[in-house]
Write a protein that holds these residues in place. Structure first.
Motif, PDB file in Angstrom:
ATOM      1  N   VAL A  34       0.821  -1.216   0.000  1.00 47.21           N
ATOM      2  CA  VAL A  34       0.000   0.000   0.000  1.00 47.21           C
ATOM      3  C   VAL A  34       0.853   1.263   0.000  1.00 47.21           C
ATOM      4  O   VAL A  34       0.577   2.217  -0.735  1.00 47.21           O
ATOM      5  CB  VAL A  34      -0.967  -0.008   1.201  1.00 47.21           C
ATOM      6  N   THR A  61      -6.163   4.587   8.972  1.00 47.18           N
ATOM      7  CA  THR A  61      -6.361   3.189   8.620  1.00 47.18           C
ATOM      8  C   THR A  61      -5.972   2.315   9.810  1.00 47.18           C
ATOM      9  O   THR A  61      -5.525   2.825  10.845  1.00 47.18           O
ATOM     10  CB  THR A  61      -5.517   2.810   7.378  1.00 47.18           C
ATOM     11  N   TRP A 103      -6.767  -3.893   1.705  1.00 44.35           N
ATOM     12  CA  TRP A 103      -6.416  -3.068   0.542  1.00 44.35           C
ATOM     13  C   TRP A 103      -5.303  -3.714  -0.270  1.00 44.35           C
ATOM     14  O   TRP A 103      -5.330  -3.706  -1.498  1.00 44.35           O
ATOM     15  CB  TRP A 103      -5.975  -1.676   0.996  1.00 44.35           C
ATOM     16  N   CYS A 128      -3.238   7.498   3.326  1.00 42.23           N
ATOM     17  CA  CYS A 128      -3.818   6.677   4.396  1.00 42.23           C
ATOM     18  C   CYS A 128      -3.699   7.318   5.773  1.00 42.23           C
ATOM     19  O   CYS A 128      -4.559   7.136   6.624  1.00 42.23           O
ATOM     20  CB  CYS A 128      -3.133   5.310   4.433  1.00 42.23           C
TER      21      CYS A 128
END
Length: 627
Positions: free
Chosen positions: A151, A299, A307, A161
């Motif tokens: 990510v 997050t 994700w 994030c």
């Protein structure tokens, strides 16, 4: 290796190769037959059932060494998933010290890199980290560290994030609960649930009646904290099971409630859980809905894994190039698997189509269901990975002496009908002892209670009073005495581990911390060991925290009905996650088994029940304590 070699001959040859050519910290890396068979297995999907003390980590490290040294794989063609940072660190450190014919198996790059706790390697030249795109991982990594790289590194998600919510999650959900309690209808539901409202109340009456109650009575801080913990567990379990599902949690909950007979309390709890789950993701993901004090968070680790799975499946640039080269996926502690991690592994294999899967674990040690793990992925491995699946076992216990293994095996046979192989390698007989503190004689003066008085066992009375803060019951004094006597009798054997089901005991409500302080004081007063020696030699913790640890002497506290096992009234509330009283009881049996198998030489089980009650009835023939 010669073609057409018999399987048994191949095992023997590789076993000899390890003993002859592979070393760890200068010592030959000796493998038994079962461990070697696991190492050389080349099936597309392999599950290794590794019983307690059987050398699980040793086998994983050996597998990686074999893949690199014998089959010619490169370290970056292998990825080993683990479930905590310390396990990743241990495997990576072991690999850095492995030698084959005197040469390192890994390029440790000691002068320019370090291995972080989570298995991520970062350049520390010139005293600072490189750009994230230069980050490379050790062979072993947590699922969370792996997903974070996908990510953040490949998809540029760090700025988008925000900070990852980890240990602060319970506090975050507590704030969500407090926000819900500012709204009349949600406040009414929470008060009704916490205060145990009547299950026959009509819902309109509940809102009206308990709305008025909430305004006048409210909830104590302790009640709110306990409810927030229950919501945290609900959110965690829902994330583990349903984050990557095709249906929303609301749809799943409605289907469960409509197709099962549930009482009003469970129905209200599920409704509260679903609302808390929804708000949790609203506040965390929406920049306009941030909770004060948590603005930097965007997050959590479960979301990062979810994700990452989706980004891998989409074969984003960079991700595809990195993962395509993977030829082997290893998973440690596979009994702790969940739907969330299954989605991640399946996504990796979409990209690395030919990657083989090698998982290791022990379903008898599956004790993390409360955190979202599901043992069915272990028991039904062949259902989830159908292509060329093979199941092997490693059954020799190198940790525990014979009697500890015998009693632990008898327990699982009688308690859960588990009849698999499980044997001890040790030549020592070992000892398992049942101890009932009520049978302990105790003599101390009861007059002039606040003065220094004579009495053979007065030090135990003083220790008990120090930790309770009042005049102790005789049973408490006896408990302190028996623990001191056991430690005194075994202190020359080395480390001692005391284990309890909970952080709070039923010994007049004393916490484990206070109990430990009382024992430390008494042992110092009796000159058995100094307080410094106690801190170095004696540990006291919950059974859950002891997973992966060992000690020469283990003392299990309060192995009584109502402590372990205990039927919890909240069990039915998590029915939508597959929770039942039977499932919860099996979890406790496995937890008790884990506690027993921490003992290397001697195991003492303190119980206040008669022999035919609780888990004691499953132990079979066991020695009784004689003062």
């Amino acid at each position: 290796m010669r073609k057409n070699m018999k399987h048994s001959d191949k095992i023997l040859e590789v076993q000899r190769w390890f003993a002859r050519s592979v070393t760890y910290e200068g010592e030959p890396y000796v493998m038994d037959v079962e461990q070697t068979a696991a190492v050389i297995d080349d099936s597309r999907n392999t599950i290794i059932v590794a019983r307690a003390g059987s050398g699980k980590t040793r086998t994983i490290v050996a597998k990686i060494v074999y893949l690199i040294a014998k089959l010619g794989l490169k370290p970056d063609e292998i990825i080993a998933f683990v479930f905590n940072a310390n396990a990743a660190k241990e495997i990576n450190e072991r690999l850095s010290k492995m030698r084959v014919d005197g040469k390192p198996i890994m390029d440790d790059g000691a002068e320019r890199a370090k291995v972080d706790l989570d298995g991520v390697r970062r350049d520390v030249s010139e005293g600072k980290n490189r750009d994230l795109k230069a980050v490379r991982m050790g062979v072993a990594t947590t699922f969370h560290a792996f997903a974070r790289r996908i990510v953040y590194d490949f998809c540029g998600g760090r700025d988008k994030c925000g900070k990852i919510l980890a240990g602060e999650k319970e506090s975050y959900i507590l704030e969500i609960v407090r926000r819900m309690m500012r709204e009349g209808e949600w406040l009414a539901r929470i008060v009704w649930f916490v205060k145990g409202g009547g299950v026959d109340d009509a819902w309109g009456e509940i809102v009206d009646k308990y709305g008025r109650v909430a305004e006048t009575v409210g909830l104590s801080n302790e009640e709110v904290l306990r409810f927030a913990k229950m919501m945290t567990q609900f959110v965690n379990r829902a994330q583990q099971k349903y984050l990557n599902g095709e249906k929303s949690l609301r749809e799943v909950a409605d289907e469960y409630l409509n197709s099962n007979k549930v009482d009003e309390r469970e129905r209200v709890f599920v409704g509260l859980g679903v609302e808390c789950f929804k708000r949790y993701h609203w506040y965390l993901l929406d920049a306009k809905r941030k909770i004060w004090g948590f603005e930097e968070y965007g997050t959590d680790f479960n979301l990062i894994v979810s994700w990452a799975s989706k980004l891998i499946a989409l074969q984003r640039d960079g991700v595809k190039e990195w993962l395509t080269k993977k030829k082997y996926i290893l998973i440690d502690e596979y009994q702790d698997f969940s739907q969330l991690f299954l989605a991640a592994v399946r996504a990796v294999r979409i990209v690395a189509k030919d990657a083989k899967l090698f998982v290791v674990g022990d379903d008898l040690q599956a004790i993390n269901r409360f955190a979202g793990s599901e043992v069915e992925y272990f028991k039904e491995f062949e259902k989830y990975f159908t292509d060329e699946a093979k199941r092997l076992e490693i059954t020799t216990n190198y940790r525990c002496d014979k009697e500890v293994v015998r009693v632990a095996r008898k327990f699982m046979m009688k308690a859960m009908n588990e009849r698999g192989e499980f044997r001890a390698k040790a030549r020592r007989s070992g000892k398992v002892v049942l101890v009932n503190p009520r049978m302990m004689e105790c003599e101390y003066a009861v007059m002039n209670y606040d003065k220094r008085v004579s009495g053979r066992d007065d030090v135990y009375r003083q220790a008990a009073r120090r930790i309770i803060g009042r005049v102790p019951k005789m049973t408490t004094v006896k408990y302190i005495k028996i623990l001191v006597e056991i430690i005194k009798k075994n202190c020359r054997l080395g480390d001692i581990l005391l284990l309890h089901r909970n952080n709070e005991t039923n010994i007049e409500g004393v916490s484990l911390v206070k109990l430990s302080n009382g024992l430390k004081w008494a042992l110092a007063q009796l000159e058995v060991m100094s307080e410094k020696e106690y801190d170095m030699q004696v540990r006291l913790m919950t059974m859950h925290k002891s997973k992966g640890l060992e000690a020469n002497v283990v003392i299990i506290l309060e192995a009584d009905e109502g402590v372990i096992p205990k039927t919890h009234p909240d069990t039915q509330l998590y029915g939508m996650f597959g929770e039942t009283e039977e499932v919860a009881l099996d979890d406790q049996k496995r937890l008790f088994y884990v506690a027993m198998t921490r003992a290397k030489r001697r195991l003492y089980i303190i119980h206040d029940d008669v022999d035919g009650v609780g888990f004691i009835k499953y132990l079979g023939r066991v020695e009784k304590w004689e003062a």
